[in-house]
Scaffold this motif. Structure first.
Motif, PDB file in Angstrom:
ATOM      1  N   UNK A   1      -9.116  -1.553  -0.654  1.00 38.82           N
ATOM      2  CA  UNK A   1     -10.300  -1.290   0.167  1.00 38.82           C
ATOM      3  C   UNK A   1     -11.413  -0.611  -0.628  1.00 38.82           C
ATOM      4  N   UNK A   2     -11.057   0.030  -1.756  1.00 37.30           N
ATOM      5  CA  UNK A   2     -12.045   0.759  -2.547  1.00 37.30           C
ATOM      6  C   UNK A   2     -12.633  -0.067  -3.685  1.00 37.30           C
ATOM      7  N   UNK A   3     -12.178  -1.300  -3.838  1.00 33.87           N
ATOM      8  CA  UNK A   3     -12.639  -2.127  -4.949  1.00 33.87           C
ATOM      9  C   UNK A   3     -13.830  -2.983  -4.540  1.00 33.87           C
ATOM     10  N   UNK A   4     -14.726  -3.213  -5.470  1.00 36.85           N
ATOM     11  CA  UNK A   4     -15.916  -4.036  -5.242  1.00 36.85           C
ATOM     12  C   UNK A   4     -15.480  -5.454  -4.878  1.00 36.85           C
ATOM     13  N   UNK A   5     -15.879  -5.917  -3.703  1.00 32.87           N
ATOM     14  CA  UNK A   5     -15.444  -7.239  -3.253  1.00 32.87           C
ATOM     15  C   UNK A   5     -15.953  -8.351  -4.150  1.00 32.87           C
ATOM     16  N   UNK A   6     -17.039  -8.106  -4.871  1.00 36.19           N
ATOM     17  CA  UNK A   6     -17.553  -9.143  -5.766  1.00 36.19           C
ATOM     18  C   UNK A   6     -16.627  -9.389  -6.946  1.00 36.19           C
ATOM     19  N   UNK A   7     -15.684  -8.462  -7.200  1.00 34.83           N
ATOM     20  CA  UNK A   7     -14.738  -8.627  -8.304  1.00 34.83           C
ATOM     21  C   UNK A   7     -13.446  -9.319  -7.865  1.00 34.83           C
ATOM     22  N   UNK A   8     -13.291  -9.525  -6.571  1.00 35.75           N
ATOM     23  CA  UNK A   8     -12.067 -10.138  -6.063  1.00 35.75           C
ATOM     24  C   UNK A   8     -11.907 -11.554  -6.617  1.00 35.75           C
TER      25      UNK A   8
ATOM     26  N   UNK B   1       0.845  -1.181   0.000  1.00 35.48           N
ATOM     27  CA  UNK B   1       0.000   0.000   0.000  1.00 35.48           C
ATOM     28  C   UNK B   1       0.889   1.242   0.000  1.00 35.48           C
ATOM     29  N   UNK B   2       0.291   2.406  -0.300  1.00 35.49           N
ATOM     30  CA  UNK B   2       1.051   3.639  -0.379  1.00 35.49           C
ATOM     31  C   UNK B   2       1.517   4.091   1.002  1.00 35.49           C
ATOM     32  N   UNK B   3       2.715   4.677   1.031  1.00 30.61           N
ATOM     33  CA  UNK B   3       3.206   5.331   2.231  1.00 30.61           C
ATOM     34  C   UNK B   3       2.691   6.768   2.251  1.00 30.61           C
ATOM     35  N   UNK B   4       2.666   7.374   3.430  1.00 30.43           N
ATOM     36  CA  UNK B   4       2.254   8.766   3.568  1.00 30.43           C
ATOM     37  C   UNK B   4       3.398   9.552   4.192  1.00 30.43           C
ATOM     38  N   UNK B   5       3.786  10.654   3.534  1.00 32.13           N
ATOM     39  CA  UNK B   5       4.733  11.600   4.100  1.00 32.13           C
ATOM     40  C   UNK B   5       3.974  12.868   4.466  1.00 32.13           C
ATOM     41  N   UNK B   6       4.230  13.398   5.653  1.00 31.97           N
ATOM     42  CA  UNK B   6       3.530  14.588   6.130  1.00 31.97           C
ATOM     43  C   UNK B   6       4.564  15.645   6.524  1.00 31.97           C
ATOM     44  N   UNK B   7       4.939  16.520   5.594  1.00 33.63           N
ATOM     45  CA  UNK B   7       5.939  17.559   5.904  1.00 33.63           C
ATOM     46  C   UNK B   7       5.451  18.502   6.999  1.00 33.63           C
TER      47      UNK B   7
ATOM     48  N   UNK C   1     -12.192   7.165  -3.880  1.00 31.89           N
ATOM     49  CA  UNK C   1     -11.522   6.529  -5.002  1.00 31.89           C
ATOM     50  C   UNK C   1     -12.031   7.038  -6.328  1.00 31.89           C
ATOM     51  N   UNK C   2     -13.190   7.724  -6.350  1.00 34.45           N
ATOM     52  CA  UNK C   2     -13.752   8.213  -7.590  1.00 34.45           C
ATOM     53  C   UNK C   2     -13.230   9.593  -7.943  1.00 34.45           C
TER      54      UNK C   2
ATOM     55  N   UNK D   1      -6.413  -7.989 -16.048  1.00 32.95           N
ATOM     56  CA  UNK D   1      -5.775  -9.080 -15.323  1.00 32.95           C
ATOM     57  C   UNK D   1      -6.711 -10.274 -15.284  1.00 32.95           C
ATOM     58  N   UNK D   2      -6.124 -11.457 -15.135  1.00 32.27           N
ATOM     59  CA  UNK D   2      -6.907 -12.693 -15.094  1.00 32.27           C
ATOM     60  C   UNK D   2      -7.510 -12.932 -13.713  1.00 32.27           C
ATOM     61  N   UNK D   3      -6.871 -12.390 -12.677  1.00 29.42           N
ATOM     62  CA  UNK D   3      -7.362 -12.600 -11.315  1.00 29.42           C
ATOM     63  C   UNK D   3      -7.042 -11.361 -10.489  1.00 29.42           C
ATOM     64  N   UNK D   4      -8.069 -10.626 -10.060  1.00 32.13           N
ATOM     65  CA  UNK D   4      -7.881  -9.368  -9.347  1.00 32.13           C
ATOM     66  C   UNK D   4      -7.700  -9.601  -7.851  1.00 32.13           C
ATOM     67  N   UNK D   5      -6.492  -9.295  -7.373  1.00 28.90           N
ATOM     68  CA  UNK D   5      -6.212  -9.287  -5.937  1.00 28.90           C
ATOM     69  C   UNK D   5      -5.282  -8.110  -5.624  1.00 28.90           C
ATOM     70  N   UNK D   6      -5.428  -7.035  -6.392  1.00 32.00           N
ATOM     71  CA  UNK D   6      -4.443  -5.957  -6.406  1.00 32.00           C
ATOM     72  C   UNK D   6      -4.457  -5.128  -5.132  1.00 32.00           C
ATOM     73  N   UNK D   7      -3.270  -4.603  -4.784  1.00 28.48           N
ATOM     74  CA  UNK D   7      -3.137  -3.631  -3.700  1.00 28.48           C
ATOM     75  C   UNK D   7      -3.587  -2.251  -4.167  1.00 28.48           C
ATOM     76  N   UNK D   8      -3.261  -1.931  -5.421  1.00 24.07           N
ATOM     77  CA  UNK D   8      -3.583  -0.608  -5.954  1.00 24.07           C
ATOM     78  C   UNK D   8      -3.645  -0.678  -7.465  1.00 24.07           C
ATOM     79  N   UNK D   9      -4.653  -0.013  -8.058  1.00 27.78           N
ATOM     80  CA  UNK D   9      -4.754   0.203  -9.495  1.00 27.78           C
ATOM     81  C   UNK D   9      -4.767   1.707  -9.730  1.00 27.78           C
ATOM     82  N   UNK D  10      -4.001   2.168 -10.720  1.00 22.20           N
ATOM     83  CA  UNK D  10      -3.980   3.597 -11.043  1.00 22.20           C
ATOM     84  C   UNK D  10      -3.901   3.761 -12.552  1.00 22.20           C
ATOM     85  N   UNK D  11      -4.667   4.718 -13.084  1.00 27.20           N
ATOM     86  CA  UNK D  11      -4.620   5.055 -14.501  1.00 27.20           C
ATOM     87  C   UNK D  11      -4.567   6.571 -14.611  1.00 27.20           C
ATOM     88  N   UNK D  12      -3.471   7.080 -15.181  1.00 23.69           N
ATOM     89  CA  UNK D  12      -3.290   8.513 -15.413  1.00 23.69           C
ATOM     90  C   UNK D  12      -3.561   9.319 -14.143  1.00 23.69           C
ATOM     91  N   UNK D  13      -3.110   8.775 -13.004  1.00 26.82           N
ATOM     92  CA  UNK D  13      -3.203   9.480 -11.732  1.00 26.82           C
ATOM     93  C   UNK D  13      -4.435   9.185 -10.911  1.00 26.82           C
TER      94      UNK D  13
END
Length: 216
Positions: free
Chosen positions: A190-197, A1-7, A85-86, A172-184
């Motif tokens: 946690x934001x993905x539909x569990x029925x697609x897992x 998962x993503x790390x968070x930096x807080x300056x 996520x939207x 992908x053939x089997x979705x178990x991803x930590x993160x998906x990103x397209x053009x930012x």
């Protein structure tokens, strides 16, 4: 998962402490997406865009920001705060130094990796699509200027459309991803539909919203 930096102010001291941490663990930020939480900086903070550039110069890969004030010049390209996520994400910034990806295809527009991608590995191809003939493990990362095709389980992070290609997709053939990103624009597990897992899916952008749908 993503790390968070807080300056925190003063930024010179915060950057010095960050440099000390990097000196102790030079590979700590390697192949890790980072969210930058700017909420701790005062509204009158000068040159926040310069701070983002300074982090990129240190090889820190920022995928988005939170808490940016609209009056800060030069931060507009990072968009508004991440609400859900939207929401629209920010452009991805990948450092210039990377591990070479194996098995490049003769056509430079497509990179084919004919083996599984193990945890901790990062495959980066800014000029076109990436095809993985195998699984992508948890903790692994695939970054492509175009689309990403995974002919196996996708358990790590897939970041497509790095070159500004809003038409890029992730398959992908089997979705178990930590993160998906397209053009930012991104979604975490946690934001993905569990029925697609565990199902074969594709992801694409509809305006500023990521859509994930089953292929079967």
């Amino acid at each position: 998962m993503a790390l968070v930096l807080a300056p925190e102010p003063p930024l010179a001291d915060w950057l010095a402490a960050l440099d000390a941490q990097i000196a102790r663990a030079p590979s700590f930020f390697d192949a890790r997406p980072v969210l930058l939480d700017l909420a701790g900086l005062p509204r009158e903070q000068p040159d926040v865009a310069g701070l983002i550039a300074a982090l990129a110069d240190r090889g820190i890969r920022i995928i988005g920001t939170e808490g940016a004030h609209p009056s800060w010049a030069g931060v507009e390209k990072w968009g508004g705060p991440i609400g859900t996520a939207k929401g629209a994400g920010r452009p991805l910034d990948v450092p210039d130094e990377r591990r070479p990806a194996p098995h490049a295809a003769p056509d430079a527009s497509t990179l084919i990796v004919d083996q599984a991608v193990r945890s901790g590995q990062s495959i980066v191809h800014e000029q076109g699509d990436v095809v993985i003939i195998g699984a992508v493990a948890w903790g692994a990362e695939i970054v492509a200027g175009g689309s990403i095709h995974v002919y196996g389980a996708l358990r790590g992070r897939a970041i497509a459309g790095l070159s500004g290609n809003k038409g890029a997709r992730i398959f992908c053939r089997k979705l178990e991803a930590e993160l998906l990103a397209i053009e930012g624009v991104y979604r975490t597990a946690d934001d993905m539909d569990r029925s697609l897992h565990g199902r074969a899916v594709q992801a694409w952008l509809d305006s500023e919203t990521m859509v994930i749908a089953a292929l079967d």
